[in-house]
Design an enzyme around this catalytic site. Structure first.
Site, PDB file in Angstrom:
ATOM      1  N   ARG A 152      39.670  15.864  38.192  1.00 49.39           N
ATOM      2  CA  ARG A 152      40.054  15.233  36.921  1.00 49.39           C
ATOM      3  C   ARG A 152      40.585  13.862  37.236  1.00 49.39           C
ATOM      4  NH1 ARG A 152      44.805  18.025  34.291  1.00 49.39           N
ATOM      5  NH2 ARG A 152      44.994  15.979  33.341  1.00 49.39           N
TER       6      ARG A 152
ATOM      7  N   ALA B  86      44.565   6.571  37.314  1.00 49.45           N
ATOM      8  CA  ALA B  86      43.103   6.594  37.417  1.00 49.45           C
ATOM      9  C   ALA B  86      42.637   6.315  38.846  1.00 49.45           C
ATOM     10  CB  ALA B  86      42.517   5.541  36.469  1.00 49.45           C
ATOM     11  N   SER B  87      41.505   6.906  39.179  1.00 51.36           N
ATOM     12  CA  SER B  87      40.832   6.670  40.463  1.00 51.36           C
ATOM     13  C   SER B  87      41.725   6.943  41.665  1.00 51.36           C
ATOM     14  CB  SER B  87      40.286   5.237  40.537  1.00 51.36           C
ATOM     15  OG  SER B  87      39.465   4.981  39.417  1.00 51.36           O
ATOM     16  N   ARG B  88      42.628   7.888  41.520  1.00 45.03           N
ATOM     17  CA  ARG B  88      43.514   8.319  42.624  1.00 45.03           C
ATOM     18  C   ARG B  88      44.503   7.238  43.074  1.00 45.03           C
ATOM     19  NH1 ARG B  88      41.877  12.284  40.621  1.00 45.03           N
ATOM     20  NH2 ARG B  88      40.719  13.979  41.600  1.00 45.03           N
ATOM     21  N   LEU B  89      44.687   6.189  42.232  1.00 43.31           N
ATOM     22  CA  LEU B  89      45.647   5.137  42.600  1.00 43.31           C
ATOM     23  C   LEU B  89      46.984   5.451  41.916  1.00 43.31           C
ATOM     24  CD1 LEU B  89      43.239   2.086  42.535  1.00 43.31           C
ATOM     25  CD2 LEU B  89      44.161   3.302  44.511  1.00 43.31           C
TER      26      LEU B  89
END
Ligand code: FMN
Length: 215
Positions: free
Chosen positions: A10, A192-195
């Site tokens: 997710r 978002a985007s694992r940041l």
């Protein structure tokens, strides 16, 4: 199966955590996040459920889910059987880590520190507000010991119920609270985007400092 697991992910987009929003010490932020979790998480998620990790005398880690039952300026309180596996581990190595995960909020909090037993008065006070079945259970169940089958547990329970037929159960000497005195509290907000945002509070000589960690 492996393909399915590899595809499971997710993206976290709900909100961020900035230094400007975060107080100088972590308890106020924990309380704020905990209140958010109480308001936002829906059953079956229990906002006060956390994973508690301990280590044994051979440095092997063990973890299990417990419920947080108290929080004040000293630390984070939970209750258990002092003779359980975790009780023996905390006796040998009085340090633990706890992790809260609040999925609706895309938040995790990690807390680490030394653990001590709470006072008998505190254990007694909490024991007395537990439902009768839980109070009897604390006497009946030799937590973490091997038992032959379910029937053995039921028979221990019946024996204990008979014992407390005409008297209210008092707090067993082998049962009570522990307080984790935090040395580190990390707040993780999914992005978002694992940041992700990670604010890490460390306590040294009673003073908290804060730094941002890379996700
Ligand atoms: C949602 C949930 C809440 C739990 N709360 C507690 C708790 O507050 N105290 C406790 O001793 N065990 C609790 N347990 C059971 C523990 O996970 C664990 O099975 C038990 O404490 C024995 O662990 P040990 O053998 O490592 O000592 C809970 C389990 C779940 C799934």
């Amino acid at each position: 199966m492996n393909q399915t697991l590899a595809d499971m992910r997710r993206d976290y987009t709900r909100e961020g955590l900035s230094e400007a929003q975060a107080p100088d010490e972590p308890f106020a932020l924990f309380r704020q996040w905990f209140d958010d979790a109480v308001r936002t998480e829906q059953p079956p998620v229990e906002p006060n459920a956390m994973t508690l990790a301990t280590v044994d005398a051979d440095s092997r880690p063990h973890c299990r889910v417990l419920l947080l039952k108290g929080l004040d300026e000293r630390g984070f309180t939970f209750f258990s059987n002092y003779q359980s596996a975790k009780g023996e581990q905390l006796q040998a190595r009085p340090f633990a880590a706890m992790t809260f995960f609040w999925p609706s909020l895309e938040r995790q909090v990690r807390i680490e520190g030394r653990v001590e037993r709470v006072s008998e008065a505190e254990s007694n006070a909490y024991f007395q507000v537990r439902p009768l079945g839980s109070r009897i259970g604390a006497w009946a169940s030799p937590q973490s010991r091997v038992i032959a089958d379910r029937a053995e547990l039921e028979s221990l329970l019946m024996e204990t119920e008979r014992r407390f037929l005409n008297q209210a159960p008092t707090c067993p000497p082998h049962w009570g609270g522990y307080r984790l005195l935090p040395e580190r509290i990390e707040f993780w907000q999914g992005r978002a985007s694992r940041l992700h945002d990670r604010l890490d509070y460390r306590c040294l000589d009673g003073h908290w400092s804060r730094q941002r960690l890379a996700p």
